[in-house]
Design a protein around this motif. Structure first.
Motif, PDB file in Angstrom:
ATOM      1  N   THR A   1     149.980  22.999  76.838  1.00 42.38           N
ATOM      2  CA  THR A   1     150.580  22.428  78.052  1.00 42.38           C
ATOM      3  C   THR A   1     152.073  22.159  77.842  1.00 42.38           C
ATOM      4  OG1 THR A   1     148.466  21.440  78.634  1.00 42.38           O
ATOM      5  CG2 THR A   1     150.422  20.503  79.686  1.00 42.38           C
ATOM      6  N   ARG A   2     152.425  21.582  76.685  1.00 42.09           N
ATOM      7  CA  ARG A   2     153.840  21.288  76.417  1.00 42.09           C
ATOM      8  C   ARG A   2     154.652  22.578  76.325  1.00 42.09           C
ATOM      9  NH1 ARG A   2     156.319  21.620  71.979  1.00 42.09           N
ATOM     10  NH2 ARG A   2     154.514  21.294  70.637  1.00 42.09           N
ATOM     11  N   LEU A   3     154.086  23.601  75.679  1.00 41.00           N
ATOM     12  CA  LEU A   3     154.840  24.858  75.534  1.00 41.00           C
ATOM     13  C   LEU A   3     155.039  25.539  76.887  1.00 41.00           C
ATOM     14  CD1 LEU A   3     153.291  26.114  72.202  1.00 41.00           C
ATOM     15  CD2 LEU A   3     155.666  25.409  72.569  1.00 41.00           C
ATOM     16  N   ALA A   4     154.035  25.439  77.758  1.00 41.43           N
ATOM     17  CA  ALA A   4     154.189  26.009  79.103  1.00 41.43           C
ATOM     18  C   ALA A   4     155.350  25.307  79.811  1.00 41.43           C
ATOM     19  CB  ALA A   4     152.887  25.845  79.881  1.00 41.43           C
ATOM     20  N   GLU A   5     155.443  23.988  79.620  1.00 45.10           N
ATOM     21  CA  GLU A   5     156.547  23.234  80.237  1.00 45.10           C
ATOM     22  C   GLU A   5     157.891  23.608  79.613  1.00 45.10           C
ATOM     23  OE1 GLU A   5     155.035  19.283  79.690  1.00 45.10           O
ATOM     24  OE2 GLU A   5     153.654  19.474  81.404  1.00 45.10           O
TER      25      GLU A   5
ATOM     26  N   ARG B   1     150.418  25.840  86.221  1.00 43.23           N
ATOM     27  CA  ARG B   1     150.515  24.384  86.444  1.00 43.23           C
ATOM     28  C   ARG B   1     151.923  23.859  86.188  1.00 43.23           C
ATOM     29  NH1 ARG B   1     145.050  22.407  83.453  1.00 43.23           N
ATOM     30  NH2 ARG B   1     143.616  22.905  85.156  1.00 43.23           N
ATOM     31  N   ALA B   2     152.604  24.471  85.202  1.00 41.39           N
ATOM     32  CA  ALA B   2     153.959  24.013  84.855  1.00 41.39           C
ATOM     33  C   ALA B   2     154.994  24.512  85.862  1.00 41.39           C
ATOM     34  CB  ALA B   2     154.314  24.477  83.445  1.00 41.39           C
ATOM     35  N   GLY B   3     154.588  25.457  86.727  1.00 41.29           N
ATOM     36  CA  GLY B   3     155.509  25.924  87.761  1.00 41.29           C
ATOM     37  C   GLY B   3     156.038  27.333  87.562  1.00 41.29           C
ATOM     38  N   ALA B   4     155.551  28.046  86.540  1.00 40.32           N
ATOM     39  CA  ALA B   4     155.994  29.428  86.301  1.00 40.32           C
ATOM     40  C   ALA B   4     155.172  30.399  87.158  1.00 40.32           C
ATOM     41  CB  ALA B   4     155.829  29.770  84.827  1.00 40.32           C
ATOM     42  N   SER B   5     155.622  31.662  87.203  1.00 36.99           N
ATOM     43  CA  SER B   5     154.870  32.712  87.893  1.00 36.99           C
ATOM     44  C   SER B   5     154.493  33.803  86.887  1.00 36.99           C
ATOM     45  CB  SER B   5     155.706  33.313  89.022  1.00 36.99           C
ATOM     46  OG  SER B   5     156.065  32.310  89.947  1.00 36.99           O
ATOM     47  N   PRO B   6     153.496  33.497  86.022  1.00 37.37           N
ATOM     48  CA  PRO B   6     153.112  34.460  84.991  1.00 37.37           C
ATOM     49  C   PRO B   6     152.421  35.679  85.583  1.00 37.37           C
ATOM     50  CG  PRO B   6     151.556  32.644  85.046  1.00 37.37           C
ATOM     51  CD  PRO B   6     152.649  32.289  86.016  1.00 37.37           C
ATOM     52  N   TRP B   7     152.639  36.819  84.935  1.00 37.89           N
ATOM     53  CA  TRP B   7     152.065  38.076  85.406  1.00 37.89           C
ATOM     54  C   TRP B   7     151.431  38.767  84.206  1.00 37.89           C
ATOM     55  CZ3 TRP B   7     151.113  39.580  90.128  1.00 37.89           C
ATOM     56  CH2 TRP B   7     150.824  40.921  90.388  1.00 37.89           C
ATOM     57  N   SER B   8     150.104  38.852  84.233  1.00 40.82           N
ATOM     58  CA  SER B   8     149.373  39.359  83.084  1.00 40.82           C
ATOM     59  C   SER B   8     149.553  40.866  82.900  1.00 40.82           C
ATOM     60  CB  SER B   8     147.888  39.038  83.301  1.00 40.82           C
ATOM     61  OG  SER B   8     147.128  39.574  82.270  1.00 40.82           O
ATOM     62  N   VAL B   9     149.982  41.274  81.710  1.00 38.15           N
ATOM     63  CA  VAL B   9     150.086  42.713  81.382  1.00 38.15           C
ATOM     64  C   VAL B   9     149.353  42.938  80.050  1.00 38.15           C
ATOM     65  CG1 VAL B   9     151.619  44.707  81.088  1.00 38.15           C
ATOM     66  CG2 VAL B   9     152.402  42.757  82.463  1.00 38.15           C
ATOM     67  N   PRO B  10     148.032  43.134  80.109  1.00 36.17           N
ATOM     68  CA  PRO B  10     147.271  43.306  78.860  1.00 36.17           C
ATOM     69  C   PRO B  10     147.645  44.602  78.138  1.00 36.17           C
ATOM     70  CG  PRO B  10     145.815  42.747  80.692  1.00 36.17           C
ATOM     71  CD  PRO B  10     147.154  43.091  81.292  1.00 36.17           C
TER      72      PRO B  10
ATOM     73  N   LEU C   1     147.695  31.395  81.103  1.00 30.70           N
ATOM     74  CA  LEU C   1     148.140  31.626  82.487  1.00 30.70           C
ATOM     75  C   LEU C   1     147.984  30.353  83.314  1.00 30.70           C
ATOM     76  CD1 LEU C   1     146.541  35.133  83.239  1.00 30.70           C
ATOM     77  CD2 LEU C   1     148.903  34.652  82.555  1.00 30.70           C
ATOM     78  N   ARG C   2     146.856  29.679  83.140  1.00 27.01           N
ATOM     79  CA  ARG C   2     146.583  28.459  83.912  1.00 27.01           C
ATOM     80  C   ARG C   2     147.652  27.397  83.651  1.00 27.01           C
ATOM     81  NH1 ARG C   2     141.911  25.731  81.258  1.00 27.01           N
ATOM     82  NH2 ARG C   2     143.659  25.137  79.936  1.00 27.01           N
ATOM     83  N   ASP C   3     147.983  27.176  82.381  1.00 29.58           N
ATOM     84  CA  ASP C   3     148.971  26.139  82.071  1.00 29.58           C
ATOM     85  C   ASP C   3     150.370  26.536  82.521  1.00 29.58           C
ATOM     86  OD1 ASP C   3     146.908  24.680  81.052  1.00 29.58           O
ATOM     87  OD2 ASP C   3     148.033  24.014  79.288  1.00 29.58           O
ATOM     88  N   LEU C   4     150.689  27.820  82.450  1.00 32.25           N
ATOM     89  CA  LEU C   4     152.004  28.278  82.936  1.00 32.25           C
ATOM     90  C   LEU C   4     152.107  28.048  84.448  1.00 32.25           C
ATOM     91  CD1 LEU C   4     152.384  31.565  80.866  1.00 32.25           C
ATOM     92  CD2 LEU C   4     153.959  29.612  80.790  1.00 32.25           C
TER      93      LEU C   4
ATOM     94  N   LEU D   1     149.529  28.330  66.621  1.00 32.85           N
ATOM     95  CA  LEU D   1     150.104  27.217  67.357  1.00 32.85           C
ATOM     96  C   LEU D   1     149.201  26.810  68.536  1.00 32.85           C
ATOM     97  CD1 LEU D   1     152.802  25.653  67.704  1.00 32.85           C
ATOM     98  CD2 LEU D   1     153.679  27.660  68.925  1.00 32.85           C
ATOM     99  N   LEU D   2     148.712  27.799  69.255  1.00 36.07           N
ATOM    100  CA  LEU D   2     147.948  27.544  70.481  1.00 36.07           C
ATOM    101  C   LEU D   2     146.493  27.192  70.205  1.00 36.07           C
ATOM    102  CD1 LEU D   2     149.205  30.502  72.734  1.00 36.07           C
ATOM    103  CD2 LEU D   2     150.122  28.186  72.542  1.00 36.07           C
ATOM    104  N   THR D   3     146.039  27.568  68.991  1.00 39.92           N
ATOM    105  CA  THR D   3     144.624  27.348  68.678  1.00 39.92           C
ATOM    106  C   THR D   3     144.482  26.710  67.298  1.00 39.92           C
ATOM    107  OG1 THR D   3     144.157  29.423  67.478  1.00 39.92           O
ATOM    108  CG2 THR D   3     144.158  29.537  69.886  1.00 39.92           C
ATOM    109  N   ARG D   4     143.292  26.218  67.027  1.00 38.55           N
ATOM    110  CA  ARG D   4     142.971  25.785  65.659  1.00 38.55           C
ATOM    111  C   ARG D   4     142.420  27.016  64.982  1.00 38.55           C
ATOM    112  NH1 ARG D   4     143.960  20.711  65.605  1.00 38.55           N
ATOM    113  NH2 ARG D   4     143.729  19.533  67.528  1.00 38.55           N
TER     114      ARG D   4
END
Ligand SMILES: Nc1ncnc2c1ncn2[C@@H]1O[C@H](COP(=O)(O)OP(=O)(O)OP(=O)(O)O)[C@@H](O)[C@H]1O
Ligand SMILES: [Mg+2]
Length: 272
Positions: free
Chosen positions: A36-40, A106-115, A101-104, A20-23
């Protein structure tokens, strides 16, 4: 921490597929508008406790296939080649992760990376351990934990791939999620002649998995559609609903987070 009861059962685990996120048939190709839409859509469903994961798509699968990271080491190959492959693929998936993370943000979320590379490990390619506390700590602080299919240490093979589908299932079980949503580029599980009209199978059962003839898909080193359906059945056996829906349908992901049984294929929670 007590994770039983209604509060914990409100958790939703969402996996945004690499399809979905990539080709997925190209190399390192983002679908920026979809992301971008999914982050929103994630932000529009704020208020529902959420753990988010994403797949690797064209950022991880080609490299993982090239270096054989989802298989046992080939006899005669050096561990240095595999180690180098691990480093390269880990860097590739992080390029996609940073875009998520960048798009989240921008959309107003507070993402926290947990690899997963830091909290999970495999044994001969199968999940052997996953620390869930870092996800819970993020949730407790109002952060949105975000993880992704990754390269992890492997007790037998040195390093191998831990898919986001597998991690989603394990996190759902351990954090007692209410539902797991797998968003992909298809409307659900498709059945029918490969060159004719294929229809969506709305209910995922063991029988469906047994008779499934996967259609042609892009490179997926972690088992593609069949492994995903098996993960969904595991979620249902653990007492949560698992859905496979299209993230290309406007608003579907947001509605699924909020609890709607949106159109797609579902493995319904079974009584324990
Ligand atoms: N019978 C089928 N029904 C639905 N999809 C199928 C079927 N057979 C093959 N597929 C393919 O499976 C793909 C979904 O699985 P895949 O693992 O490639 O995506 P993903 O999990 O979103 O990606 P990633 O693993 O990068 O996160 C679809 O894009 C479709 O092309
Ligand atoms: Mg996949």
């Amino acid at each position: 921490m007590d994770l039983t009861g209604d509060r914990a059962r409100s958790l939703v685990v969402l996996k945004l597929g690499g399809s979905l996120l990539t080709r997925k048939r190209e190399v390192e190709k983002l679908r920026p508008k979809v992301l971008t839409r999914l982050a929103e859509e994630v932000v529009a469903a704020a208020g529902v406790p959420l753990v988010l994961l994403h797949g690797a798509g064209s950022f991880g699968h080609p490299g993982a296939a090239r270096f054989g990271l989802a298989r046992a080491p080939v006899p005669g190959s050096t561990s240095a080649e595999r180690t180098r492959g691990a480093a390269i693929v880990a860097a590739e998936v992080r390029r996609l992760h940073l875009a998520v993370l960048r798009d989240l943000i921008r959309a107003g979320a507070s993402p926290w990376s947990v690899p997963l590379s830091g909290v999970g490990h495999n044994r001969a390619g199968a999940l052997a351990g996953l620390e869930v506390a870092p996800f819970q700590r993020a949730l407790d602080r109002g952060l949105l934990p975000v993880s992704f299919g990754d390269v992890v240490p492997d007790d037998v093979w040195g390093v191998s791939i831990l898919s986001a589908d597998t991690a989603a299932t394990e996190l759902a079980r351990r954090l007692k999620a209410r539902r797991v949503v797998f968003a992909t580029d298809v409307q659900g599980v498709l059945e029918g002649p490969l060159n004719g009209k294929r229809t969506v199978v709305e209910e995922v059962t063991e029988g469906l998995v047994a008779r499934l003839r996967p259609g042609p898909g892009a490179t997926d080193v972690t088992g593609g559609i069949r492994a995903k359906l098996e993960a969904m059945l595991a979620v249902a056996r653990d007492g949560a609903d698992a859905g496979l829906i299209s993230g290309l349908t406007d608003g579907a992901v947001s509605r699924a987070i909020r609890g709607e049984m949106v159109y797609g294929s579902w493995a319904h929670a079974r009584a324990p």
